[in-house]
Enzyme design. Sequence first.
Site, PDB file in Angstrom:
ATOM      1  N   LYS A  52       1.006  -1.200  -0.059  1.00 53.94           N
ATOM      2  CA  LYS A  52      -0.048   0.158  -0.073  1.00 53.94           C
ATOM      3  C   LYS A  52       0.734   0.995   0.073  1.00 53.94           C
ATOM      4  O   LYS A  52       0.599   2.228  -0.715  1.00 53.94           O
ATOM      5  CB  LYS A  52      -0.951   0.108   1.232  1.00 53.94           C
ATOM      6  CG  LYS A  52      -2.121  -0.847   1.098  1.00 53.94           C
ATOM      7  CD  LYS A  52      -2.661  -1.373   2.304  1.00 53.94           C
ATOM      8  CE  LYS A  52      -3.762  -2.446   2.069  1.00 53.94           C
ATOM      9  NZ  LYS A  52      -4.630  -2.783   3.466  1.00 53.94           N
ATOM     10  N   GLN A  96      -4.666  -1.632   9.987  1.00 54.67           N
ATOM     11  CA  GLN A  96      -4.416  -2.769   9.171  1.00 54.67           C
ATOM     12  C   GLN A  96      -4.969  -3.897   9.970  1.00 54.67           C
ATOM     13  O   GLN A  96      -4.513  -4.160  11.131  1.00 54.67           O
ATOM     14  CB  GLN A  96      -2.811  -3.140   8.661  1.00 54.67           C
ATOM     15  CG  GLN A  96      -2.777  -4.335   8.218  1.00 54.67           C
ATOM     16  CD  GLN A  96      -3.345  -4.422   6.396  1.00 54.67           C
ATOM     17  OE1 GLN A  96      -3.220  -3.380   5.839  1.00 54.67           O
ATOM     18  NE2 GLN A  96      -3.995  -5.488   6.301  1.00 54.67           N
ATOM     19  N   ASP A 119     -10.648   2.899   4.386  1.00 53.70           N
ATOM     20  CA  ASP A 119     -11.002   1.757   4.363  1.00 53.70           C
ATOM     21  C   ASP A 119     -12.465   1.596   4.311  1.00 53.70           C
ATOM     22  O   ASP A 119     -13.039   0.506   3.835  1.00 53.70           O
ATOM     23  CB  ASP A 119     -10.652   0.804   5.441  1.00 53.70           C
ATOM     24  CG  ASP A 119      -9.257   0.248   5.121  1.00 53.70           C
ATOM     25  OD1 ASP A 119      -9.072   0.016   3.965  1.00 53.70           O
ATOM     26  OD2 ASP A 119      -8.552  -0.261   6.082  1.00 53.70           O
TER      27      ASP A 119
HETATM   28  C1  BQF Z   1      -2.580  -9.941  -6.166  1.00 54.73           C
HETATM   29  C2  BQF Z   1      -5.949  -9.181   2.843  1.00 54.73           C
HETATM   30  C3  BQF Z   1      -7.156 -11.013   3.831  1.00 54.73           C
HETATM   31  C4  BQF Z   1      -7.017 -10.415   5.099  1.00 54.73           C
HETATM   32  C5  BQF Z   1      -6.365  -9.039   5.010  1.00 54.73           C
HETATM   33  C6  BQF Z   1      -2.290  -7.825  -4.643  1.00 54.73           C
HETATM   34  C7  BQF Z   1      -2.968  -7.657  -2.600  1.00 54.73           C
HETATM   35  C8  BQF Z   1      -3.328  -9.089  -2.491  1.00 54.73           C
HETATM   36  C9  BQF Z   1      -2.817  -9.966  -3.822  1.00 54.73           C
HETATM   37  C10 BQF Z   1      -3.172  -6.983  -1.335  1.00 54.73           C
HETATM   38  C11 BQF Z   1      -5.593  -8.226   1.512  1.00 54.73           C
HETATM   39  C12 BQF Z   1      -5.860  -8.974   0.192  1.00 54.73           C
HETATM   40  C13 BQF Z   1      -5.204  -7.224   1.787  1.00 54.73           C
HETATM   41  C14 BQF Z   1      -2.744  -9.428  -4.964  1.00 54.73           C
HETATM   42  C15 BQF Z   1      -4.534  -6.300   0.797  1.00 54.73           C
HETATM   43  C16 BQF Z   1      -5.591  -7.980  -1.010  1.00 54.73           C
HETATM   44  O1  BQF Z   1      -1.860  -9.489  -7.063  1.00 54.73           O
HETATM   45  O2  BQF Z   1      -3.392 -10.756  -6.311  1.00 54.73           O
HETATM   46  C17 BQF Z   1      -2.449  -6.990  -3.602  1.00 54.73           C
HETATM   47  O3  BQF Z   1      -2.111  -6.293  -0.694  1.00 54.73           O
HETATM   48  N1  BQF Z   1      -4.236  -7.041  -0.468  1.00 54.73           N
HETATM   49  C18 BQF Z   1      -5.272  -6.465   3.110  1.00 54.73           C
HETATM   50  O4  BQF Z   1      -4.513  -5.379   3.282  1.00 54.73           O
HETATM   51  O5  BQF Z   1      -5.589  -7.078   4.128  1.00 54.73           O
HETATM   52  C19 BQF Z   1      -6.048  -8.502   4.078  1.00 54.73           C
HETATM   53  C20 BQF Z   1      -6.626 -10.219   2.593  1.00 54.73           C
END
Ligand code: BQF
Length: 289
Positions: A52, A96, A119
């Site tokens: 991010k 987060q 968010d």
């Molecule tokens: C990709 C997340 C579960 C729990 C908390 C790109 C992300 C993931 C995959 C990413 C996720 C999942 C995020 C890909 C943020 C998505 O190329 O497929 C980016 O960074 N995510 C999060 O902040 O918290 C989570 C999943």
Amino acid sequence: MILLDGKATALQIKTEIKESVEQLKTEGKRVPNLIAVLVGENTASLSYVKSKVKACNMVGFDSSLIHLDADTTEAVLLDLIKQLNTDSTVDGYIVQLPLPKHIDANKILLAVAPEKDVDGFHPVNMGKLTLNLETIIPATPYGIITLIKAYGIETKGKRVVVLGRSNIVGRPTSILLSLNKPYGNATVTLAHSKTKNLDKLLLEADIIIAAIGKPHFVTAAMVKEGVVIIDVGINRVEDASRKRGYRLVGDVAFDTVAPKASYITPVPGGVGPMTIAMLLKNTLLAYKG
Ligand code: BQF
């Protein structure tokens, strides 16, 4: 079968945001500033917040990571949130998830100033979303809608099954798709662990949004010919052939489901990159006020 390329669509959105930031700079204005707060050492969370912050840098936003110890108290975190709420140089911030168990996540989310809640998790923003009022839309649901729109997929009158009722993905996505607005107007069923006859339900679905966090849960036998598949799953499965020792797989058995689908998102490179792009979009919107 058409692949819903989230990586490419996210890049387009980030490029547009970058151009907006350059415009702000030529006008002599400050740039948007996003803060990410991480508590503890969850490796997946750390990689998410890093991507991010990196995405912020790419579009020209100011951004920093506030990384707190795993044993940070709820009171200390609430104090930080108070500071961020009143800091006029901060346009938006995220805490987060998941948070350590000794911290009440609901209490934390309630403390975030709704106008800085990029968010979109604050109850006020969730309430506005539900009532079809203008608000900050959570990044993953926003990314799903934006991807559907980018490929011109009709949702009006379609049968949608959303698998998974999380506050972050399943429930807000089900609400958005049911609203009377463009890329809404679907007939939505929110399915979950207690749903009976799930197989029958899925076979009737025109669009399936899979967000249950179970690797390869949706198989070819569960979907109809021509289905649209949006796979939100980001599951780590052991893979000794990879440097990291794992690979990412979705909630859908891509290889066997894809031939039956009209459109399908890959994992990785589908909804994940869209989530990051929409967080940036929300930050720009929060900046503009
Ligand atoms: C990709 C997340 C579960 C729990 C908390 C790109 C992300 C993931 C995959 C990413 C996720 C999942 C995020 C890909 C943020 C998505 O190329 O497929 C980016 O960074 N995510 C999060 O902040 O918290 C989570 C999943």
